[in-house]
Design an enzyme around this catalytic site. Structure first.
Site, PDB file in Angstrom:
ATOM      1  N   GLU A 105      38.881  86.222  66.326  1.00  0.00           N
ATOM      2  CA  GLU A 105      39.390  87.593  66.486  1.00  0.00           C
ATOM      3  C   GLU A 105      38.256  88.561  66.839  1.00  0.00           C
ATOM      4  O   GLU A 105      38.445  89.497  67.606  1.00  0.00           O
ATOM      5  CB  GLU A 105      40.126  88.026  65.211  1.00  0.00           C
ATOM      6  CG  GLU A 105      41.444  87.260  65.055  1.00  0.00           C
ATOM      7  CD  GLU A 105      42.164  87.551  63.752  1.00  0.00           C
ATOM      8  OE1 GLU A 105      41.590  87.202  62.701  1.00  0.00           O
ATOM      9  OE2 GLU A 105      43.251  88.130  63.783  1.00  0.00           O
ATOM     10  N   GLU A 125      45.424  80.115  60.937  1.00  0.00           N
ATOM     11  CA  GLU A 125      46.065  80.810  59.816  1.00  0.00           C
ATOM     12  C   GLU A 125      47.389  80.183  59.394  1.00  0.00           C
ATOM     13  O   GLU A 125      47.697  80.093  58.202  1.00  0.00           O
ATOM     14  CB  GLU A 125      46.282  82.284  60.165  1.00  0.00           C
ATOM     15  CG  GLU A 125      45.020  83.137  60.123  1.00  0.00           C
ATOM     16  CD  GLU A 125      44.137  82.996  61.354  1.00  0.00           C
ATOM     17  OE1 GLU A 125      44.479  82.190  62.264  1.00  0.00           O
ATOM     18  OE2 GLU A 125      43.103  83.685  61.408  1.00  0.00           O
TER      19      GLU A 125
END
Ligand code: NAD
Length: 706
Positions: A105, A125
């Site tokens: 990210e 995730e």
């Protein structure tokens, strides 16, 4: 400037380096370091481009898991990433190592990405029951398009640098030195006059078909990720990347991300993540106790388990000598090993050359003397105490001093086996699961005399062969199979009460078990449990309906998949299970003969009876000290028994249901079902009375042990 971040100037290019060993996790300190570095560069007119790099073995490897439960401290991810993305000069991420989650990210918030050729990048995730929460759901679709972003986030699997280049996730892959290449890339940007290229300003390729694409993915996750919520939440978040302006999308992602982190599913995965880290903590064994070195392994018995265990070590590059009684048995065993490897080669998961290397590491022999060089010997012959004792007496004469002697027994008393040697301190249970080369679990069974360093050796070995090693003490069935007993008992009892095998298994699979227990029996061989129960008949309840369906099937020779029928029929090429009306009629008649009341239990009742019986037994294991921690039981069940990870294991699941509720149900079953099987464990009663959870109890125990 923070200690973890430093900035160096290379002409007009500034290099910000993060150095936070071991893996540059994005802790609060790392975020603060990034913040102060980029703030001070913001006003530096001499700097025309910035490279963000990391020292050590990887670029930022991911977010700080510890903050899930405490809340993210300042500065938060969004603030820092926004600062990077807002940089007035181009920012190039220099990627290497294993870049996951928050690391990826951060790379997305940079304007360009250069990766070393062995880098792996992923957004895992979903495998932790959460969603990317640092802008990943909004930036990734904008950078690589809707479908590829969904592939990445729903699978959780990392991509190779080459694949990342193909889909536009990185701009350049470098085979030589990374940092000079990233600086050169930055210089080219300066030369071209290329400014910042902000991911957030792009629109999502494929966005025009978003409704259709998201609907198809929803249907897919309903099928492949049953009972799970986070994949749907992920789809909601990704849809926002198409529907909402960036800032609104980020705010939406943030609220969804907090929601899934706090939900049971997210907590369950985290529980297992941290549970794995507890496994090496053994009361009474200090950090100074080191395992013995294991460079050569010996195996006795080239059967199903021996062959699979040999593969585990060969896969880790460790030479194995495997001994059996007759050449024919040895040949059969080694042929099976070869066939297994050939299958992997055919599937493309193993190269022919790797197969050859691994096979060369496994040496068959008929001579016990060939075990003399082994640092660890694992016995995997028939499940027979007299035979195992005989073998251990022999091992005692051939094994070198200090060699660890392991047995793969599933049920026998390892103290008794150890007692025939002159070195019981070196004996330990190493309970592998079938197929041993595939199953993740290894139960490590500590006898009353196992030496501390032998136990540590077993834990080290588990790590070397990439297994989850869970320590248990000696008892019948250790942790896993002992809890399986009451679970299976109730499943069989439900069959006697008129539930079809299909209904029982559907209830358990509906809960999330990988396979219903009756189908598991068919797969393992119906006779396996029957025969062990026959041997232990004197210890079992005098109840003619106890495990009766399995006994009936065994008596008929319907032994499961290997005979084409058991609880189900297995016809055709794919051996798909189908209901067997004859078996069902046989169970019905027997129930009538024995006068078993026909309750026809509902799916909910089947689940409660099987699972609560299992949990009650787990509580006894804690009382008796057979299992060291509630979370160890959860590791056993999720790694070895197909218990759904998203429910965190039986004991974590019990906490989410509430121990009082479970106790009340057990007391109710005591009244409505056979009372001899429904005795709540004292620990369960105590915790329920005190309104506690197993997690709280475990924390208290750890505190007491300090
Ligand atoms: P198996 O019958 O497939 O293999 C046993 C092998 O041991 C045979 O090749 C046999 O020739 C050999 N053997 C017998 N006596 C020997 C001796 N004196 N010296 C050397 N070799 C000898 O059995 P298996 O299924 O591999 O089970 C082995 C052990 O593993 C048992 O204790 C069993 O309880 C345990 N176990 C089995 C499973 C499973 O699912 N099969 C799972 C966990 C543990």
């Amino acid at each position: 400037m923070s200690g973890v971040a430093s900035t160096t100037l290379h002409g007009e290019v500034a290099v910000v380096t993060i150095d936070s060993p071991p893996v540059n996790t994005m802790t609060r300190e790392v975020r603060a370091g990034l913040k102060s570095s980029f703030e001070s560069l913001r006003d530096n007119r001499e700097v025309k481009a910035i490279v963000l790099a990391c020292a050590g073995r990887t670029f930022l490897s991911g977010g700080d898991m510890r903050e899930f439960d405490t809340g993210v401290q300042e500065p938060g991810y969004h603030e820092v990433l926004r600062l990077i993305e807002d940089s007035p000069v181009p920012v190039v991420a220099a990627l290497h190592g294993t870049v996951m989650g928050g690391g990826v990210e951060t790379a997305l918030a940079c304007h360009y990405r250069v990766a070393a050729d062995v880098t792996r990048l992923g957004l895992p995730e979903i495998t932790l029951g959460i969603i990317p929460g640092a802008g990943g759901t909004q930036r990734m679709p904008r950078l690589i398009g809707l479908e590829p972003a969904l592939d990445m986030m729903l699978s959780g699997k990392p991509l190779t640098a080459q694949r990342a280049l193909e889909i536009g996730l990185v701009d350049e892959v470098v085979s030589g030195e990374l940092l000079p290449a990233a600086i050169a890339f930055a210089r080219q940007l300066i030369a071209k006059g290329a400014g910042p290229r902000r991911t957030r300003e792009r629109s999502v390729a494929g966005g025009e078909r978003a409704d259709e694409i998201i609907a198809a993915r929803r249907a897919e996750v309903a099928r492949t990720m049953r009972n799970r919520n986070s994949p749907n939440v992920l789809l909601d978040a990704v849809l926002a990347s198409v529907r909402k302006p960036f800032d609104e999308g980020i705010a939406f992602e943030r609220s969804l991300s907090i929601e899934v982190e706090r939900a049971v599913e997210g907590r369950a995965f985290r529980h297992l993540f941290f549970g794995e880290r507890e496994l090496r903590k053994i009361p009474g064994i200090g950090a100074d106790v080191k395992g013995r070195k294991v460079e050569r392994v010996g195996i006795v018995g080239a059967g199903t388990m021996g062959g699979g265990i040999a593969m585990c070590f060969a896969n880790a590059g460790i030479p194995v000598a495997i001994v059996d009684t007759a050449q024919a048995n040895l040949d059969r065993g080694l042929a099976t090993v070869r066939k297994n490897y050939e299958r992997s080669v055919a599937r493309g998961s193993l190269k022919t050359q790797q197969m050859a290397q691994r096979l060369a590491l496994i040496q068959g022999s008929l001579d016990y003397a060939d075990l003399g060089a082994a640092d660890l010997i694992i016995e995997a012959v028939f499940e027979n105490l007299a035979l195992k004792k005989e073998i251990f007496a022999r091992l005692d004469t051939v094994a070198k001093p200090g060699a660890v002697l392991g047995t793969n027994t599933s049920t026998l008393d390892i103290d008794e086996i150890a007692a025939v040697t002159t070195r019981p301190q070196d004996v330990i249970g190493l309970h592998f699961f079938s197929p041993a080369n595939v199953m993740q679990l290894l139960e490590i069974v500590q006898t009353s005399r196992t030496a501390a360093d032998v136990l540590m050796t077993a834990l080290d070995v588990a790590k070397t062969i990439k297994k989850i090693g869970v320590v248990a003490k000696v008892c019948y069935g250790f942790i896993g199979n002992r809890m399986m007993d009451p679970y299976g008992r109730e499943a069989e009892r439900c069959v006697m009460e008129g539930a079809t095998p299909e209904r029982v298994d559907a209830a358990l699979e509906g809960f999330g078990m990988a396979m219903g227990i009756l189908a598991v029996y068919d797969m393992a061989g119906i006779d396996v449990g029957y025969l062990t129960r026959k041997e232990r008949a004197h210890l079992l309840p005098k109840d003619p309906s106890f495990y009766r369906p399995t006994a009936l099937l065994t008596e008929r020779g319907w032994l499961g998949q290997k005979s084409g029928r058991g609880y189900y029929r297995y016809d055709g090429a794919y051996r798909k299970r189908t209901p067997d009306p004859e078996a069902i009629a046989m169970f019905r008649e027997e129930a009538q003969r024995l006068g078993v009341p026909q309750r026809k239990p509902s799916a909910q009742e089947i689940q409660e009876r099987c699972l609560y019986a299992m949990i009650n037994e787990g509580t006894r294991l804690l009382e008796e000290g057979i299992a060291l921690r509630a979370s160890d039981i959860d590791m056993v069940y999720t790694a070895g028994y197909g218990f759904p990870h998203y429910r965190g294991g039986p004991m974590f699941y019990a906490d989410t249901v509430g121990l009082k509720l479970i106790l009340d149900k057990i007391v109710e079953f005591q009244k409505t079902l056979d009372p001899q099987y429904w005795q709540p464990s004292p620990l369960l009663e105590k915790l329920a009375r005190e309104g506690k959870t197993f997690a709280a109890w475990q924390a208290e125990q750890a505190e007491l042990a300090r």
